[in-house]
Motif scaffolding. Structure first.
Motif, PDB file in Angstrom:
ATOM      1  N   PHE A  79      -9.925  -6.269  -8.763  1.00 43.66           N
ATOM      2  CA  PHE A  79      -8.471  -6.405  -8.693  1.00 43.66           C
ATOM      3  C   PHE A  79      -7.755  -5.164  -9.223  1.00 43.66           C
ATOM      4  O   PHE A  79      -6.540  -5.028  -9.057  1.00 43.66           O
ATOM      5  CB  PHE A  79      -7.999  -7.632  -9.481  1.00 43.66           C
ATOM      6  CG  PHE A  79      -8.300  -8.933  -8.800  1.00 43.66           C
ATOM      7  CD1 PHE A  79      -7.615  -9.310  -7.653  1.00 43.66           C
ATOM      8  CD2 PHE A  79      -9.276  -9.785  -9.293  1.00 43.66           C
ATOM      9  CE1 PHE A  79      -7.882 -10.508  -7.016  1.00 43.66           C
ATOM     10  CE2 PHE A  79      -9.557 -10.995  -8.666  1.00 43.66           C
ATOM     11  CZ  PHE A  79      -8.864 -11.348  -7.522  1.00 43.66           C
ATOM     12  N   TYR A  80      -8.511  -4.288  -9.885  1.00 40.16           N
ATOM     13  CA  TYR A  80      -7.896  -3.078 -10.432  1.00 40.16           C
ATOM     14  C   TYR A  80      -8.451  -1.813  -9.788  1.00 40.16           C
ATOM     15  O   TYR A  80      -8.323  -0.724 -10.338  1.00 40.16           O
ATOM     16  CB  TYR A  80      -8.079  -3.042 -11.954  1.00 40.16           C
ATOM     17  CG  TYR A  80      -7.127  -3.991 -12.654  1.00 40.16           C
ATOM     18  CD1 TYR A  80      -5.846  -3.582 -13.017  1.00 40.16           C
ATOM     19  CD2 TYR A  80      -7.489  -5.311 -12.892  1.00 40.16           C
ATOM     20  CE1 TYR A  80      -4.957  -4.456 -13.618  1.00 40.16           C
ATOM     21  CE2 TYR A  80      -6.606  -6.198 -13.493  1.00 40.16           C
ATOM     22  CZ  TYR A  80      -5.343  -5.766 -13.852  1.00 40.16           C
ATOM     23  OH  TYR A  80      -4.459  -6.642 -14.438  1.00 40.16           O
ATOM     24  N   LYS A  81      -9.046  -1.976  -8.575  1.00 41.79           N
ATOM     25  CA  LYS A  81      -9.498  -0.792  -7.838  1.00 41.79           C
ATOM     26  C   LYS A  81      -8.280   0.030  -7.422  1.00 41.79           C
ATOM     27  O   LYS A  81      -7.280  -0.514  -6.980  1.00 41.79           O
ATOM     28  CB  LYS A  81     -10.289  -1.207  -6.598  1.00 41.79           C
ATOM     29  CG  LYS A  81     -11.661  -1.794  -6.889  1.00 41.79           C
ATOM     30  CD  LYS A  81     -12.447  -2.036  -5.622  1.00 41.79           C
ATOM     31  CE  LYS A  81     -12.914  -0.750  -4.994  1.00 41.79           C
ATOM     32  NZ  LYS A  81     -13.802  -0.962  -3.833  1.00 41.79           N
ATOM     33  N   GLY A  82      -8.384   1.329  -7.593  1.00 33.15           N
ATOM     34  CA  GLY A  82      -7.280   2.199  -7.202  1.00 33.15           C
ATOM     35  C   GLY A  82      -6.184   2.306  -8.239  1.00 33.15           C
ATOM     36  O   GLY A  82      -5.131   2.888  -7.968  1.00 33.15           O
ATOM     37  N   THR A  83      -6.429   1.770  -9.456  1.00 37.14           N
ATOM     38  CA  THR A  83      -5.386   1.793 -10.489  1.00 37.14           C
ATOM     39  C   THR A  83      -5.022   3.218 -10.897  1.00 37.14           C
ATOM     40  O   THR A  83      -3.841   3.547 -11.028  1.00 37.14           O
ATOM     41  CB  THR A  83      -5.840   1.006 -11.736  1.00 37.14           C
ATOM     42  OG1 THR A  83      -6.023  -0.363 -11.390  1.00 37.14           O
ATOM     43  CG2 THR A  83      -4.788   1.097 -12.838  1.00 37.14           C
ATOM     44  N   VAL A  84      -6.037   4.077 -11.097  1.00 34.63           N
ATOM     45  CA  VAL A  84      -5.765   5.446 -11.562  1.00 34.63           C
ATOM     46  C   VAL A  84      -4.936   6.241 -10.556  1.00 34.63           C
ATOM     47  O   VAL A  84      -3.887   6.792 -10.920  1.00 34.63           O
ATOM     48  CB  VAL A  84      -7.078   6.189 -11.891  1.00 34.63           C
ATOM     49  CG1 VAL A  84      -6.787   7.647 -12.250  1.00 34.63           C
ATOM     50  CG2 VAL A  84      -7.788   5.503 -13.056  1.00 34.63           C
TER      51      VAL A  84
END
Length: 317
Positions: A281-286
């Motif tokens: 669910f936090y893929k691509g956060t950076v």
């Protein structure tokens, strides 16, 4: 808060020197100015930040079960440039540019329309009303602009990863999507988009309103210089990223070429949790954090500065 001029805030000294004078009502921003300024800001911003949006979307679509095509942000950029050149990082820009201008126009226009009615007698908008007005602006932009725009954008980017890309350009892509899936095909993931945009703008405008009220104190007509606006915008952007990245991941999956795997927004969320774990669910956060902070800072700076210019040439009082 004022004690007959005996208390001086270290943050707003010029305002405190005039504490004894009655506060002048803050000037309201005409929704028409907000629409124009918002559209200009949105168009410039997306041209600057699109590569990070491209990378974020690619990483979110790169599901673990495939197995993963990319090892991280740098690898995604490297493979894209090697395969398609630097211009590959701008694939799908046209669809986002066509949508970004009306999206920002609707967002700021609706926010000013609602906030003008929610401000007190001194023209001050409190944080709670800022959150509610931001929520209304986010829902409106989601329904009118963001959902169809994002669906086309995600399909464009996802299409590039296939062996035989089927979309030749923006209008060709839209025509093919509507022809094969109907108008409904451009509204995939509407629920997730409304939730994402509504919470996004609610968080951003809540933070911006809170910071601006703190900075301006009792003088709501106090001008913000671009650097202060940019810093406040970046903080608001970061808050929204940590607050709703899971919704952004679900929305992206629901709008991809493999959206048919999911029966609903809830089904999508449950399948991601079951097969990929909570971390998915936090893929691509950076990359999203970098893009959004820059995005929101740029948009608010340009918006505020364009409004200042419009106030000198477009008298609405």
């Amino acid at each position: 808060m004022q004690d007959k001029g005996t208390f001086f805030s270290p943050f707003c000294r010029p305002r405190c020197l005039a504490a004894a004078a009655p506060a002048e009502r803050a000037k309201l921003t005409h929704p028409g100015k907000a629409i124009l300024a918002g559209g200009i800001a949105g168009g410039i911003e997306i041209c600057i930040t699109f590569p990070t949006e491209y990378v974020k979307t690619q990483l979110q679509l790169d599901e673990k079960a495939n197995p993963p095509k990319y090892r991280g942000i740098g690898d995604c950029v490297k493979q894209t440039v090697q395969s398609h050149g630097v211009k590959g990082l701008y694939r799908g820009l046209s669809s986002l540019l066509y949508g970004s201008i009306p999206k920002s126009a609707v967002r700021f226009g609706m926010f000013e329309f609602l906030s003008n009615r929610a401000k007190d007698e001194n023209g001050r908008l409190d944080s709670t009303h800022g959150l509610l007005c931001g929520l209304g602006a986010g829902v409106m932009e989601a329904v009118l602009v963001v959902c169809p725009m994002e669906t086309v954008k995600v399909k464009f980017i996802h299409d590039q990863t296939s062996a035989n890309p089927q979309y030749k350009g923006f209008f060709h892509g839209v025509r093919e999507i509507v022809r094969s899936q109907g108008l409904r095909g451009t509204y995939q993931g509407l629920t997730a988009t409304v939730l994402k945009q509504g919470s996004n703008q609610a968080i951003r405008f809540f933070v911006m309103t809170s910071l601006k009220n703190w900075y301006k104190g009792d003088d709501q007509n106090k001008s913000l210089n671009p650097i202060v606006t940019g810093v406040f915008g970046a903080i608001a952007g970061a808050a929204s990223v940590f607050g709703n990245t899971p919704l952004d991941v679900i929305k992206t999956r629901m709008q991809g070429l493999e959206a048919h795997k999911y029966k609903s927004t809830l089904d999508c969320a449950l399948k991601i949790l079951k097969y990929e774990g909570l971390a998915a669910f936090y893929k691509g956060t950076v990359p999203r954090l970098g893009r959004v902070c820059l995005d929101v800072a740029i948009v608010f700076i340009i918006y505020e500065e364009v409004v200042k210019v419009l106030n000198t040439v477009w008298k609405t009082d």
